[in-house]
Design an enzyme around this catalytic site. Structure first.
Site, mmCIF file in Angstrom:
data_model
loop_
_atom_site.group_PDB
_atom_site.id
_atom_site.type_symbol
_atom_site.label_atom_id
_atom_site.label_comp_id
_atom_site.label_asym_id
_atom_site.label_seq_id
_atom_site.Cartn_x
_atom_site.Cartn_y
_atom_site.Cartn_z
ATOM 1 N N SER A 8 0.852 -1.195 0.000
ATOM 2 C CA SER A 8 0.000 0.000 0.000
ATOM 3 C C SER A 8 0.882 1.237 0.000
ATOM 4 C CB SER A 8 -0.891 -0.014 1.243
ATOM 5 O OG SER A 8 -1.460 1.258 1.398
ATOM 6 N N HIS A 33 -1.273 -1.487 -4.127
ATOM 7 C CA HIS A 33 -2.544 -1.125 -3.483
ATOM 8 C C HIS A 33 -2.629 0.393 -3.340
ATOM 9 C CE1 HIS A 33 -5.962 -2.166 -0.837
ATOM 10 N NE2 HIS A 33 -5.589 -1.145 -0.086
ATOM 11 N N ASP A 35 -4.802 3.437 -1.864
ATOM 12 C CA ASP A 35 -5.844 3.790 -0.898
ATOM 13 C C ASP A 35 -6.391 5.176 -1.189
ATOM 14 O OD1 ASP A 35 -6.033 1.547 0.954
ATOM 15 O OD2 ASP A 35 -3.931 1.978 1.403
ATOM 16 N N MET A 37 -9.024 7.949 -0.309
ATOM 17 C CA MET A 37 -9.872 8.336 0.835
ATOM 18 C C MET A 37 -10.454 9.726 0.601
ATOM 19 S SD MET A 37 -7.514 7.103 3.998
ATOM 20 C CE MET A 37 -6.533 5.592 3.900
ATOM 21 N N HIS A 66 -8.372 0.786 -3.936
ATOM 22 C CA HIS A 66 -9.286 0.605 -2.798
ATOM 23 C C HIS A 66 -9.982 1.940 -2.544
ATOM 24 C CE1 HIS A 66 -9.496 -0.300 1.839
ATOM 25 N NE2 HIS A 66 -10.687 -0.211 1.294
ATOM 26 N N MET A 68 -12.187 4.253 -0.625
ATOM 27 C CA MET A 68 -12.853 4.523 0.655
ATOM 28 C C MET A 68 -13.633 5.817 0.458
ATOM 29 S SD MET A 68 -9.727 3.248 3.000
ATOM 30 C CE MET A 68 -8.628 3.236 1.592
ATOM 31 N N MET A 137 -11.066 -5.843 5.891
ATOM 32 C CA MET A 137 -10.259 -4.861 6.629
ATOM 33 C C MET A 137 -9.856 -5.436 7.988
ATOM 34 S SD MET A 137 -9.999 -2.434 4.513
ATOM 35 C CE MET A 137 -8.921 -1.474 5.578
ATOM 36 N N ASP A 174 -6.444 -6.490 4.500
ATOM 37 C CA ASP A 174 -5.834 -5.159 4.437
ATOM 38 C C ASP A 174 -5.874 -4.462 5.794
ATOM 39 O OD1 ASP A 174 -4.936 -2.668 3.592
ATOM 40 O OD2 ASP A 174 -6.851 -2.091 2.673
HETATM 41 C C1 DX5 Z 1 -6.306 1.585 5.670
HETATM 42 C C2 DX5 Z 1 -5.836 1.218 4.291
HETATM 43 C C3 DX5 Z 1 -4.772 0.170 4.280
HETATM 44 C C4 DX5 Z 1 -3.492 0.584 4.959
HETATM 45 C C5 DX5 Z 1 -2.517 -0.547 5.050
HETATM 46 O O1 DX5 Z 1 -7.305 2.512 5.591
HETATM 47 O O2 DX5 Z 1 -6.919 0.736 3.525
HETATM 48 O O3 DX5 Z 1 -4.509 -0.235 2.944
HETATM 49 O O4 DX5 Z 1 -2.897 1.636 4.304
HETATM 50 O O5 DX5 Z 1 -1.411 -0.113 5.788
HETATM 51 P P1 DX5 Z 1 -0.873 -0.950 7.041
HETATM 52 O O6 DX5 Z 1 -0.428 -2.279 6.505
HETATM 53 O O7 DX5 Z 1 0.265 -0.116 7.563
HETATM 54 O O8 DX5 Z 1 -2.003 -1.082 8.025
HETATM 55 ZN ZN ZN Z 2 -6.444 -0.316 1.613
#
Ligand code: DX5
Ligand code: ZN
Length: 215
Positions: A8, A33, A35, A37, A66, A68, A137, A174
Site C-alpha cells: 500500500s 494497493h 488507498d 480516501m 481501494h 474509501m 479490513m 488489508d
Molecule cells: C487503511 C488502508 C490500508 C493501509 C494498510 O485505511 O486501507 O490499505 O494503508 O497499511 P498498514 O499495513 O500499515 O495497516
Molecule cells: Zn487499503
C-alpha cells in the site's frame, strides 16, 4: 500457489514516488494497493484519479485501487480511466452495490468489495458470485500503521470456507499486517496480503516478499 503481495503506497514516501515504485517492483510485489480516501467515508484524505493516472504511468504493476468513498458510483469511471485494474468499493458506502458492481464490470475491470471490521459477511451474500476480490479490513480504514483487530479472524476463516465451495473471488486482507499476522493469514489460505507500514518501513523489501511467498 504462493500468496500475492500488494504493498500500500500510502505508507511509502511520496516525495520519492518514482523510486518507491521501482523498489516495490524490484522487491517482487504482485500488485500495488492504492488507498483512495475522501475525508467523509473515512477521517482522512489521500489522492484521486490524477495521482492514480501518474502512478499508472510510472509502474507496470497491476493497480489494486481501494476506494474509501461515500459514493463510489460517482467516481469508478474516473478510476478505471486512470488505469486501475481492480476497483474495490466498500459495501458500507451509500451507493447501491448492484449498480457499482455493474459499472465496474461494464468498464472491463475486476470488481472488489471491502468489509469494515464490524461488518458481517452476510451483507455480501446477495452478490457473492459477482466479486473478483473480497478485501477484509483488519483495521478501521483511514490510516496506515494501525494495529490489526484480531476479532476479524473468524470472518476470514468463514470466507476461506465459502471460497472453497467453488466461488471465484480472491480473498485479500488489508490493514495492520505484520510478520506474525501475515504468517497466520497465509496458513489460513488468504490469497492476497496488503501491506503498508510493514513493507515500506522494511530495509530489505525483497527479502520480506520472498520470505512471505515461501511460507
Ligand atoms: C487503511 C488502508 C490500508 C493501509 C494498510 O485505511 O486501507 O490499505 O494503508 O497499511 P498498514 O499495513 O500499515 O495497516
Ligand atoms: Zn487499503
Amino acid at each position: 500457489m504462493s500468496v500475492k503481495i500488494s504493498p500500500s503506497i500510502i505508507a511509502g514516501d511520496f516525495a520519492k514516488l518514482k523510486e518507491e515504485l521501482k523498489s516495490t517492483e524490484e522487491a517482487g510485489a504482485d500488485m500495488l494497493h492504492l488507498d483512495v480516501m475522501d475525508g467523509v467515508f473515512v477521517p482522512n484524505i489521500t489522492f484521486g484519479p490524477l495521482v492514480v493516472d501518474a502512478i499508472n504511468r510510472l509502474t507496470d504493476l497491476p493497480l489494486d485501487t481501494h476506494l474509501m468513498l461515500i459514493e463510489p458510483h460517482k467516481y469508478v469511471e474516473r478510476f478505471a480511466e486512470a488505469g486501475s485494474d481492480i476497483i474495490t468499493f466498500h459495501i458500507e458506502s451509500r451507493s447501491k452495490a448492484r449498480i457499482v458492481i455493474k459499472m465496474i464490470k461494464d468498464l472491463g475491470k475486476k470488481v472488489g468489495v471491502s468489509l469494515n471490521p464490524s461488518t458481517p459477511i452476510r451483507v455480501l451474500y446477495p452478490y457473492m458470485e459477482e466479486f473478483d476480490l473480497i478485501l477484509v479490513m483488519g483495521v478501521n480504514p483511514g490510516f496506515y500503521g494501525q494495529k490489526f483487530i484480531p476479532s476479524v479472524i473468524p470472518k476470514i476463516e468463514k470466507l476461506v470456507e465459502i471460497k472453497s465451495k467453488g466461488l471465484k473471488f480472491e480473498l485479500s486482507v488489508d490493514g495492520g499486517v505484520n510478520e506474525e499476522i501475515a504468517k497466520r493469514l497465509i496458513e489460513m489460505g488468504v490469497d492476497i496480503i496488503v501491506t503498508g507500514k510493514y513493507f515500506y518501513s522494511s530495509k530489505d523489501r525483497k527479502s520480506l516478499v520472498s520470505h512471505l511467498k515461501n511460507q
